[in-house]
Design a protein around this motif. Structure first.
Motif, short mmCIF file in Angstrom:
data_model
loop_
_atom_site.label_atom_id
_atom_site.label_comp_id
_atom_site.label_asym_id
_atom_site.label_seq_id
_atom_site.Cartn_x
_atom_site.Cartn_y
_atom_site.Cartn_z
N VAL A 1 0.86 -1.17 0.07
CA VAL A 1 -0.05 0.04 0.03
C VAL A 1 0.75 1.35 0.07
N LEU A 2 1.81 1.25 0.88
CA LEU A 2 2.75 2.35 0.95
C LEU A 2 3.47 2.65 -0.39
N THR A 3 3.85 1.76 -0.86
CA THR A 3 4.63 1.70 -2.04
C THR A 3 4.00 2.06 -3.34
N ARG A 4 2.56 1.90 -3.37
CA ARG A 4 1.80 2.50 -4.34
C ARG A 4 1.30 3.63 -4.19
N LEU A 5 1.47 4.21 -2.93
CA LEU A 5 1.28 5.72 -2.94
C LEU A 5 2.09 6.68 -3.02
N ILE A 6 3.41 6.07 -3.37
CA ILE A 6 4.47 7.04 -3.93
C ILE A 6 4.32 7.38 -5.14
N PRO A 7 4.31 8.78 -5.62
CA PRO A 7 4.10 9.30 -6.78
C PRO A 7 4.92 8.55 -7.84
N PRO A 8 4.50 8.18 -8.95
CA PRO A 8 5.42 7.54 -10.02
C PRO A 8 6.69 8.23 -10.58
N ALA A 9 6.44 9.68 -10.50
CA ALA A 9 7.94 10.23 -10.86
C ALA A 9 8.94 10.19 -9.82
N MET A 10 8.49 10.26 -8.42
CA MET A 10 9.35 10.05 -7.42
C MET A 10 9.79 8.53 -7.52
N MET A 11 8.91 7.76 -7.96
CA MET A 11 9.50 6.15 -7.63
C MET A 11 10.51 5.88 -8.61
N ALA B 1 -0.56 17.05 -16.23
CA ALA B 1 -1.18 17.24 -14.89
C ALA B 1 -1.58 18.68 -14.55
N SER B 2 -2.29 18.67 -13.62
CA SER B 2 -2.64 20.21 -13.15
C SER B 2 -1.43 20.50 -12.37
N MET B 3 -1.18 21.66 -12.20
CA MET B 3 -0.26 22.39 -11.27
C MET B 3 -0.41 22.22 -9.96
N THR B 4 -1.70 21.86 -9.41
CA THR B 4 -1.97 21.61 -8.13
C THR B 4 -1.39 20.24 -7.95
N GLU B 5 -1.77 19.19 -8.83
CA GLU B 5 -1.51 18.01 -8.58
C GLU B 5 0.32 17.83 -8.61
N ARG B 6 0.99 18.50 -9.46
CA ARG B 6 2.46 18.62 -9.62
C ARG B 6 2.98 19.05 -8.27
N ILE B 7 2.26 20.00 -7.60
CA ILE B 7 2.93 20.44 -6.19
C ILE B 7 2.37 19.65 -5.13
N ASN B 8 1.39 18.97 -5.15
CA ASN B 8 1.08 17.72 -4.09
C ASN B 8 2.02 16.66 -4.26
N ASN B 9 2.44 16.54 -5.53
CA ASN B 9 3.20 15.12 -5.72
C ASN B 9 4.68 15.36 -5.84
N SER B 10 4.87 16.59 -5.45
CA SER B 10 6.51 17.26 -5.46
C SER B 10 7.36 16.27 -4.31
N SER B 11 8.34 16.07 -4.65
CA SER B 11 9.09 15.22 -3.71
C SER B 11 9.14 15.67 -2.39
#
Length: 878
Positions: A419-429, A734-744
């Motif tokens: 579960v925790l691995t799947r929650l990591i954003p693909p770009a970070m993974m 992606a939306s800019m909000t999504e990019r912010i939320n998924n940033s490292s």
């Protein structure tokens, strides 16, 4: 053979218990009857004859036991009996069993799952030869210690150093891949020829790059990653010698890398090409990364000193490009996972504290249970059970709880890891390949076994300690019952204080991390991210070889995007805000001599309406004009940080800068408020923006401001671009909000806050349950005392005060100890905090109040039960 046969017979004797007992009884009866007959013939009465016969045998039961032990393995047989008895006890008390197993499973689940991430990132060695000798190399500047090298600096470092056995360069190299079905974006890297030999990585098919294969005139060759070989070529061994076109260049496939190989700094690269750079290129182009292998006996400090001397020499020799640049050497492991280390250690600490609370709660339950079984234990001891036999039974029961709790916990940890691995954003993974395929392995199982052993020792020690402090006669008498709660009230109370203090630490940590995350998301980023859609665009070089072609397409794209429904503005930028800092450039201020280190700023290429699309604030001057291309005078916009650092107390608008003396002048035409061009948790650095049309690029992002939902607009944006040219590659919509939320930075702060918050919530619950258990048992043991008090005229309010006063002391002691521990823990995790002090008074006061209120609510139920005691019934029950 005889000894083996005897052991086999003993093992076989452990089975068929009914038949064996019958044989023992028959044998004893036969021997007893023979002695009785002899005694009768000697003239004894029947009663005397039987008594004397039993005495000669040494007693019926001891003789039977000795006979049994000769026909079996006593230790194993007794162990099986203890296990059966422990299982019966757990089945007899399902509430106790389920509660203890669940609490222990929660602690084991959290600890093992977080340890799996710690093991993968911090413990497991990198898949290279002798990884401790590998280091990452950077150039340092006044802006920071870790910046890229230029190709010529890399060559000089490699030639002049005396501390490395090898020094190699690499760079991310994402290019367009030509396939029969069209052009695709591919992930890749370009490396110097000795890169893989230095790492100790050998291809599983084909060969490595040869020396000189990275020369400018050498043929273009490529190594495939194992995944690319399997996915794109179906694992065919005939792939060697085939050509693959990357960025319009045909590359010959010469090898396939092993499946376990990964190199996190370049993500999940599929194609590894040999580097072809010219030794005559500009030394000022700092865009390469480097790694090296230390010579034997060389330390990091020695290597840093050697490179610093080389950097100083180059700065004197090439002041325009290298003035003010030094060197930084760090372990490769630190370069790859250094930013994750504090997060993972904090999470592991939180999981360990949760496990501690769970173990304390289970130990408390066992202590209560041992108190309730004291008469049973005393009776067994009076009937001949040795202390060792009783101790062994308690140990077996503790082991049964541990085995069941650990089994459930490990199964839960396996699920939680996924579960925790799947929650990591693909770009970070992509930047954390060491987490790919994370699951249970020998390290996690060994860790779980270590936890189990520690828990088993604790759970066994608690009832054993109680047993050693009690007297059999006291436990058999009724009087012992009235004093039996003394041990529990002292030892159990201490356990609850530890629980509350631990819960306080977790609550304080969660509060600080939560507040830090809130501050991070509400920091001023200089733009309005709502209703802003983004899409990456890559143009084929063969179709757009010249700047004029790129500019013409850019204007066509912006026109097409502006016609989409709901679009109010569109623009282009080479890179987006809230990401990596991107490229830096040095510059001179015309009319001002350069003293010391050169001026440096972040460098961005943007279209004319970029800032209006972002809704960034213009502080002075003007934005770019639409017609400002290479034919017009060069202009730039700077941010407030650059104006404050390089133009203090003066107006920079209208002043001129240049990259160096050979470059044309650049006029500063405006100042914009700071836009967060780097990670959210980093200080905004000086930045300068130049018109995209003056320095165009084949790779860029399009940004669209819309009145619709951004996510629904991304497919329409891609469709418009592909209608203009189907050969253009689009990705990363992606939306800019999504990019912010998924940033490292946002993900690391969010995951830390949520996980520690979850641990803290469970700790609060377990702490309240522990306190409730202490008081409830205390009330049950003091029923007669309370009944006497009330019979003598005590009011219900005084009984409430009696119980709540006891609870209050425990709560105060727990919170006080927790406050001190929280200060220490917060100081250790201060590197994870953003905009919050480790001694934040509001947070500490709030969590103290939450813990106190929750604990008092848990105390109310036992207090109410005590105040409701009927004195007549209480005295009659005693």
């Amino acid at each position: 053979m005889k000894a083996l046969r005897a052991w086999l017979i003993r093992l076989a004797g452990m089975f068929g218990g009914v038949r064996r007992e019958r044989e023992v009884a028959d044998e004893l009866d036969s021997h007893l009857q023979m002695h009785v007959d002899d005694n009768l013939r000697a003239g004894m009465t029947a009663k005397q004859a039987r008594r004397d016969a039993i005495l000669k045998l040494g007693g019926v039961e001891p003789t039977a036991q000795a006979y049994r032990e000769r026909g079996t393995v006593p230790f194993l047989e007794n162990l099986l009996l203890d296990i059966r008895f422990a299982i019966r006890q757990l089945r007899k008390n399902p509430g106790f069993a389920c509660t203890a197993i669940l609490m222990l499973a929660l602690g084991v689940c959290a600890s093992v799952a977080i340890f799996a991430f710690v093991d993968a990132a911090l413990i497991r060695p990198l898949p290279y030869r002798d990884p401790p000798r590998l280091v990452a190399l950077y150039e340092s500047t006044p802006s920071g210690p870790r910046f890229h090298l230029s190709y010529l600096d890399y060559l000089d470092w490699k030639r002049l150093n005396t501390v490395f056995s090898s020094l190699e360069a690499y760079d991310s190299n994402n290019k367009l891949l030509s396939t029969p079905t069209g052009t695709q974006q591919s992930e890749g890297a370009t490396v110097s020829a000795g890169f893989f030999r230095m790492l100790g990585v050998a291809p599983i098919l084909g060969r490595d790059f040869r020396d000189g294969e990275d020369a400018p005139s050498a043929p273009s060759t490529v190594l495939l990653s194992y995944n690319a070989w399997q996915r794109r070529y179906s694992g065919s061994s005939n792939v060697l010698g085939q050509t693959v076109t990357l960025g319009g260049t045909a590359n010959v496939i010469v090898g396939v890398l092993p499946p376990e190989f990964h190199f996190a700094p370049v993500g999940s690269a599929e194609f590894w090409t040999a580097m072809h750079r010219s030794p005559t290129e500009d030394r000022g182009g700092h865009g390469l990364s480097a790694i090296a292998r230390l010579n034997d006996g060389i330390s990091l400090s020695s290597a840093t000193a050697n490179l610093e001397s080389i950097a100083n020499q180059l700065a004197k020799q090439y002041p325009d490009a290298d003035a003010g640049r030094g060197a930084t050497v760090v372990a490769l492991t630190e370069a790859i996972v250094g930013n994750l280390r504090p997060v993972l250690l904090v999470l592991l600490g939180g999981a360990a504290l949760l496990l501690l609370i769970a173990c304390i709660n289970v130990a408390s339950l066992l202590l209560v249970r041992s108190e309730s079984r004291r008469r049973e234990t005393a009776l067994r001891g009076a009937l001949g059970a040795s202390p060792f036999r009783l101790v062994r039974q308690f140990i077996t029961e503790g082991l049964m709880l541990v085995v069941l709790g650990t089994t459930v916990g490990v199964a839960g940890a396996s699920l939680l890891m996924r579960v925790l691995t799947r929650l990591i954003p693909p770009a970070m993974m992509k930047g954390m390949p060491y987490l790919q395929g994370l699951g249970l392995n020998t390290h996690q199982l060994a860790f779980a076994c270590g936890i189990s052993l520690a828990a088993a020792l604790l759970f066994s020690a608690v009832p054993i300690l109680r047993l050693s402090l009690r007297k059999t006669r006291d436990d058999l008498t009724e009087g012992g019952r009235s004093s039996s709660g003394t041990l529990w009230r002292s030892f159990g109370a201490n356990l609850v204080v530890i629980e509350l203090a631990t819960a306080m630490v977790l609550l304080a940590g969660a509060g600080l991390l939560g507040k830090s995350f809130y501050r991070l998301l509400h920091t001023d980023i200089g733009i309005q991210p709502d209703r802003l859609a983004t899409l990456r665009v890559v143009l084929p070089h063969e179709a757009y070889p010249k700047n004029e072609h790129v500019i013409a397409l850019e204007r066509q794209l912006l026109g097409g995007l502006a016609n989409l429904p709901g679009v109010s503005s569109s623009s282009i930028a080479h890179s987006l805000p809230i990401g990596a800092f991107g490229g830096n450039t040095t510059f001179e201020i015309v009319g001002r001599p350069v003293i010391g280190a050169p001026n440096e700023a972040n460098w961005r290429q943007v279209s004319a309406n970029y800032f209006s699309t972002l809704q960034a604030r213009l502080l002075r001057g003007r934005f770019f004009k639409a017609d400002e291309d290479a034919s017009k005078p060069h202009v730039t916009l700077i941010n407030a940080a650059m104006a404050r650092q390089y133009f203090p107390g003066e107006d920079p608008v209208g002043k001129h800068i240049r990259y160096d003396a050979s470059e044309p002048l650049i006029e500063i035409v405006g100042i914009v408020d700071n836009v967060k061009e780097g990670p959210l948790d980093q200080v905004t650095r000086p930045a300068m923006y130049v018109p995209f049309d003056q320095v165009p690029d084949n790779s860029f992002f399009v940004l669209v401001r819309t009145s619709q939902m951004e996510e629904s607009l991304v497919p329409a944006m891609a469709a418009v671009i592909h209608r203009i040219d189907p050969g253009i590659v689009t990705s990363e919509g992606a939306s800019m909000t999504e990019r912010i939320n998924n940033s490292s930075s946002a993900y690391l702060h969010r995951s830390s806050a949520w996980l520690v918050g979850g641990f803290a919530g469970l700790a609060l619950l377990l702490g309240a349950v522990g306190l409730y258990g202490v008081l409830a048992y205390s009330v049950s043991q003091r029923t007669r005392e309370i009944g006497v008090r009330m019979a003598l005229g005590a009011q219900r309010s005084s009984v409430y005060r009696l119980i709540l006063r006891e609870a209050g002391w425990l709560i105060a002691a727990g919170i006080f100890a927790g406050l001190i521990s929280s200060m220490v823990a917060a100081t250790l995790m201060r590197s994870l905090l953003f905009g919050v002090q480790s001694w934040d008074v509001t947070t500490i006061a709030t969590v103290s109040a939450v813990l106190a209120v929750s604990a008092l609510l848990a105390s109310y139920i036992p207090a109410h039960r005590a105040a409701s005691v009927d004195p007549v019934e209480a005295l009659r029950a005693e």
